[in-house]
Design a protein around this motif. Structure first.
Motif, PDB file in Angstrom:
ATOM      1  N   ALA A  37       0.699  -1.232  -0.097  1.00 45.83           N
ATOM      2  CA  ALA A  37      -0.009   0.045  -0.096  1.00 45.83           C
ATOM      3  C   ALA A  37       0.924   1.271   0.035  1.00 45.83           C
ATOM      4  O   ALA A  37       0.402   2.253  -0.542  1.00 45.83           O
ATOM      5  CB  ALA A  37      -0.955   0.209   1.423  1.00 45.83           C
ATOM      6  N   GLN A  38       2.003   1.267   0.415  1.00 45.27           N
ATOM      7  CA  GLN A  38       3.015   2.402   0.533  1.00 45.27           C
ATOM      8  C   GLN A  38       3.843   2.200  -0.804  1.00 45.27           C
ATOM      9  O   GLN A  38       3.739   3.721  -1.518  1.00 45.27           O
ATOM     10  CB  GLN A  38       3.829   2.358   1.612  1.00 45.27           C
ATOM     11  CG  GLN A  38       4.869   3.602   1.751  1.00 45.27           C
ATOM     12  CD  GLN A  38       5.684   3.621   2.898  1.00 45.27           C
ATOM     13  OE1 GLN A  38       5.394   3.062   4.210  1.00 45.27           O
ATOM     14  NE2 GLN A  38       6.958   4.314   2.978  1.00 45.27           N
ATOM     15  N   LEU A  39       4.128   1.411  -1.309  1.00 45.94           N
ATOM     16  CA  LEU A  39       5.174   1.494  -2.434  1.00 45.94           C
ATOM     17  C   LEU A  39       4.389   1.408  -3.446  1.00 45.94           C
ATOM     18  O   LEU A  39       5.111   1.864  -4.710  1.00 45.94           O
ATOM     19  CB  LEU A  39       6.208   0.243  -2.324  1.00 45.94           C
ATOM     20  CG  LEU A  39       7.264   0.389  -0.836  1.00 45.94           C
ATOM     21  CD1 LEU A  39       8.090  -0.864  -0.943  1.00 45.94           C
ATOM     22  CD2 LEU A  39       7.571   1.470  -0.715  1.00 45.94           C
ATOM     23  N   GLY A  40       3.411   0.443  -3.791  1.00 44.23           N
ATOM     24  CA  GLY A  40       2.676   0.445  -5.141  1.00 44.23           C
ATOM     25  C   GLY A  40       3.381  -0.901  -5.875  1.00 44.23           C
ATOM     26  O   GLY A  40       4.462  -0.990  -5.427  1.00 44.23           O
ATOM     27  N   PRO A  41       2.652  -1.226  -6.743  1.00 44.35           N
ATOM     28  CA  PRO A  41       3.155  -2.591  -7.550  1.00 44.35           C
ATOM     29  C   PRO A  41       4.420  -2.558  -7.985  1.00 44.35           C
ATOM     30  O   PRO A  41       5.288  -3.443  -8.169  1.00 44.35           O
ATOM     31  CB  PRO A  41       2.033  -3.022  -8.230  1.00 44.35           C
ATOM     32  CG  PRO A  41       1.338  -1.652  -8.460  1.00 44.35           C
ATOM     33  CD  PRO A  41       1.251  -0.909  -7.407  1.00 44.35           C
ATOM     34  N   ASP A  42       4.823  -1.348  -8.937  1.00 39.39           N
ATOM     35  CA  ASP A  42       5.927  -1.135  -9.680  1.00 39.39           C
ATOM     36  C   ASP A  42       7.134  -1.144  -8.606  1.00 39.39           C
ATOM     37  O   ASP A  42       8.139  -1.816  -9.038  1.00 39.39           O
ATOM     38  CB  ASP A  42       5.930  -0.061 -10.426  1.00 39.39           C
ATOM     39  CG  ASP A  42       5.005   0.049 -11.643  1.00 39.39           C
ATOM     40  OD1 ASP A  42       4.347  -1.256 -11.809  1.00 39.39           O
ATOM     41  OD2 ASP A  42       4.399   1.152 -12.205  1.00 39.39           O
ATOM     42  N   VAL A  43       7.119  -0.471  -7.581  1.00 37.96           N
ATOM     43  CA  VAL A  43       8.260  -0.544  -6.848  1.00 37.96           C
ATOM     44  C   VAL A  43       8.442  -1.697  -5.893  1.00 37.96           C
ATOM     45  O   VAL A  43       9.622  -2.238  -5.704  1.00 37.96           O
ATOM     46  CB  VAL A  43       8.140   0.662  -5.667  1.00 37.96           C
ATOM     47  CG1 VAL A  43       9.127   0.832  -4.415  1.00 37.96           C
ATOM     48  CG2 VAL A  43       7.916   2.189  -6.246  1.00 37.96           C
ATOM     49  N   MET A  44       7.364  -2.422  -5.774  1.00 41.87           N
ATOM     50  CA  MET A  44       7.260  -3.865  -5.079  1.00 41.87           C
ATOM     51  C   MET A  44       8.075  -4.480  -5.963  1.00 41.87           C
ATOM     52  O   MET A  44       8.939  -5.505  -5.620  1.00 41.87           O
ATOM     53  CB  MET A  44       6.014  -4.261  -4.565  1.00 41.87           C
ATOM     54  CG  MET A  44       5.216  -3.612  -3.478  1.00 41.87           C
ATOM     55  SD  MET A  44       6.079  -3.786  -1.830  1.00 41.87           S
ATOM     56  CE  MET A  44       5.820  -5.843  -1.814  1.00 41.87           C
ATOM     57  N   GLU A  45       7.747  -4.739  -7.321  1.00 42.41           N
ATOM     58  CA  GLU A  45       8.417  -5.716  -8.077  1.00 42.41           C
ATOM     59  C   GLU A  45       9.844  -5.249  -8.399  1.00 42.41           C
ATOM     60  O   GLU A  45      10.783  -6.299  -8.576  1.00 42.41           O
ATOM     61  CB  GLU A  45       7.577  -5.465  -9.332  1.00 42.41           C
ATOM     62  CG  GLU A  45       7.800  -6.476 -10.570  1.00 42.41           C
ATOM     63  CD  GLU A  45       9.087  -5.898 -11.450  1.00 42.41           C
ATOM     64  OE1 GLU A  45       9.661  -7.098 -12.206  1.00 42.41           O
ATOM     65  OE2 GLU A  45       9.447  -4.960 -11.549  1.00 42.41           O
ATOM     66  N   LEU A  46       9.986  -4.087  -8.299  1.00 38.73           N
ATOM     67  CA  LEU A  46      11.583  -3.422  -8.469  1.00 38.73           C
ATOM     68  C   LEU A  46      12.480  -4.117  -7.385  1.00 38.73           C
ATOM     69  O   LEU A  46      13.551  -4.587  -7.638  1.00 38.73           O
ATOM     70  CB  LEU A  46      11.615  -2.215  -8.546  1.00 38.73           C
ATOM     71  CG  LEU A  46      12.919  -1.545  -8.761  1.00 38.73           C
ATOM     72  CD1 LEU A  46      13.691  -1.831 -10.092  1.00 38.73           C
ATOM     73  CD2 LEU A  46      13.221   0.057  -8.854  1.00 38.73           C
ATOM     74  N   GLY A  47      11.972  -3.922  -5.930  1.00 37.22           N
ATOM     75  CA  GLY A  47      12.532  -4.570  -4.886  1.00 37.22           C
ATOM     76  C   GLY A  47      12.733  -5.898  -5.022  1.00 37.22           C
ATOM     77  O   GLY A  47      13.818  -6.504  -4.734  1.00 37.22           O
TER      78      GLY A  47
END
Length: 460
Positions: free
Chosen positions: A431-441
């Motif tokens: 909810a904080q990072l969003g799907p794109d940043v989650m996937e990048l991490g």
């Protein structure tokens, strides 16, 4: 060495690769390493514990774990408040508690520190040289530098002096394949290659295991002057913090609400005003007359916000007394029952709103939520208290925990300022990072740990 676990994947072979006494595998010895400070009820049972005495021990452990596909949970002093050092079933707990070396170089104002050294020990080693290590988490007496780096710990002084990452110049890290890499060094400036050093600070043991840290030190600050202000209303105290932040840069600006004041007085009577709705403790360590000027400005901000009383002192002993009262808030609240510890951080101007909503959450879910805070940088520590063994109370506490995380996001803040995501906050991370940043991490994590053996269940 303890006897091997029956049925383990050749655990006795690992023992032959380590220094004497490093491997613990009998259940009586490994039980103490299942939980960290969060005491999660679903903590697993480790296959064994490695109490590494050197980087070579860490390398051997990681290589053995990779060969046998065994998860590894890195652990420092076990003071994690987010479940980051909680064991999982069948894992190796890799403890760095025996790696405690500290070397101070006064010429370059650096400290070379092994990960198991306590934060307080680094401060003590630096002090005779007229030097100071600023990061100052509430657990500084019992938390390790490795853990501080893994979570990018902050603390009481960070409103002026910054967090752990501001002081890490170099790292030695053992990667998931057992290689030891050195990042950075003793220079303040270094832009050679990608900034991988910063990638590992705050990575919570998911990208590698830290075996050596090079820390930047500062000259010891001037003795601080202390300001103490009591308020009838918590919101007024929060507005005083907002006003101070717009006019001065305190060396410290801490807040306690009525519930945390009462908890401290119950736990360790210190003469705090139980009738107050909130307490602010602020300090200035500015040189000379500037110190008096800053205290005067802060006192004016408190008075304009409606403080019921304001007190200032140049006496370090008096100031330390109020600082110790603030430091006692965590242990005092912990003594009241089981605690779900939060560390949300919001923009400073949203402090009044966040505190008001936390109070509403406590009433809605019928749970006690004392709040203390590194108020100067918007870092709030609501502590949700419930009775051990009361399942319904635990359910209400967990609902309140989730609601407070949402408060942070609604206020444009973060679900964790300094404790880390660990296992307790991972459901809120998307909810904080969003799907794109989650996937990048996740891509970064997969690249460095393709087998997924390092601290599984932490972050995501």
């Amino acid at each position: 060495m303890s006897s091997p676990v029956t049925g383990g994947p050749g655990i006795e072979s690992l023992g032959t690769m380590l220094t004497a006494g490093a491997l613990l595998s009998d259940p009586a010895s490994t039980e103490a390493y299942r939980h960290d400070w969060t005491r999660l009820p679903d903590a697993g049972t480790p296959l064994a514990v490695v109490r590494a005495g050197s980087a070579a021990d860490v390398q051997a452990t990681i290589r053995w774990a990779a060969e046998h596909r065994v998860p590894v949970v890195p652990r420092g002093a076990g003071t994690s408040l987010a479940g980051g050092a909680t064991a999982v079933d069948g894992c190796l707990v890799l403890s760095t508690e025996r790696m405690t070396g500290i070397e101070i170089d006064p010429t370059t104002r650096t400290a070379v520190v092994e990960p198991g050294a306590f934060n307080a020990a680094v401060k003590d080693a630096a002090a005779p040289h007229g030097l100071w290590y600023p990061p100052d988490p509430g657990s500084f007496r019992i938390s390790s530098i490795g853990g501080n780096v893994a979570t990018d710990a902050g603390g009481i002084c960070c409103v002026k002096y910054g967090v752990t990452s501001d002081y890490v110049l170099g790292l030695d890290v053992v990667l998931a394949d057992g290689r030891l890499v050195t990042l950075g060094g003793r220079t303040v400036k270094d832009v050679a290659g990608l900034p991988l050093l910063k990638l590992f600070v705050g990575s919570e043991g998911t990208l590698g295991v830290i075996t050596r840290v090079v820390l930047r030190l500062l000259p010891s600050p001037s003795p601080a002057a202390t300001l103490v202000a009591y308020f009838d209303d918590l919101r007024d105290a929060a507005w005083a913090v907002v006003a101070m932040g717009a006019r001065v840069r305190p060396a410290m600006l801490e807040l306690m609400d009525a519930a945390s004041i009462g908890a401290v007085e119950d736990f360790q009577p210190m003469g705090l005003d139980r009738e107050a709705g909130a307490l602010l403790v602020a300090q200035s360590d500015a040189p000379g007359a500037a110190r008096t000027d800053e205290i005067t400005v802060m006192a004016g901000c408190c008075e304009e916000a409606g403080a019921r009383s304001v007190f200032a002192t140049d006496d370090p002993a008096e100031g330390d007394m109020f600082l110790e009262a603030r430091r006692a808030a965590g242990p005092a609240i912990d003594a009241r029952g089981s605690v779900l510890a939060e560390d949300i951080c919001v923009p400073v101007d949203r402090l009044p709103t966040a505190m008001e909503r936390i109070g509403a959450i406590a009433r809605e879910h019928q749970v006690e939520i004392p709040v203390f805070a590194h108020a100067g940088d918007g870092n709030l520590h609501p502590a949700i208290v419930h009775v051990p063994g009361d399942q319904e109370g635990r359910r209400r506490a967990e609902a309140a925990f989730a609601a407070i995380l949402q408060v942070a996001l609604d206020c444009g803040g973060t679900i964790t300022g300094e404790h880390g995501v660990g296992r307790t906050k991972r459901s809120a991370l998307p909810a904080q990072l969003g799907p794109d940043v989650m996937e990048l991490g996740q891509r970064v994590r997969n690249a460095l740990d393709p087998l997924g053996i390092l601290n599984p269940g932490v972050l995501w």
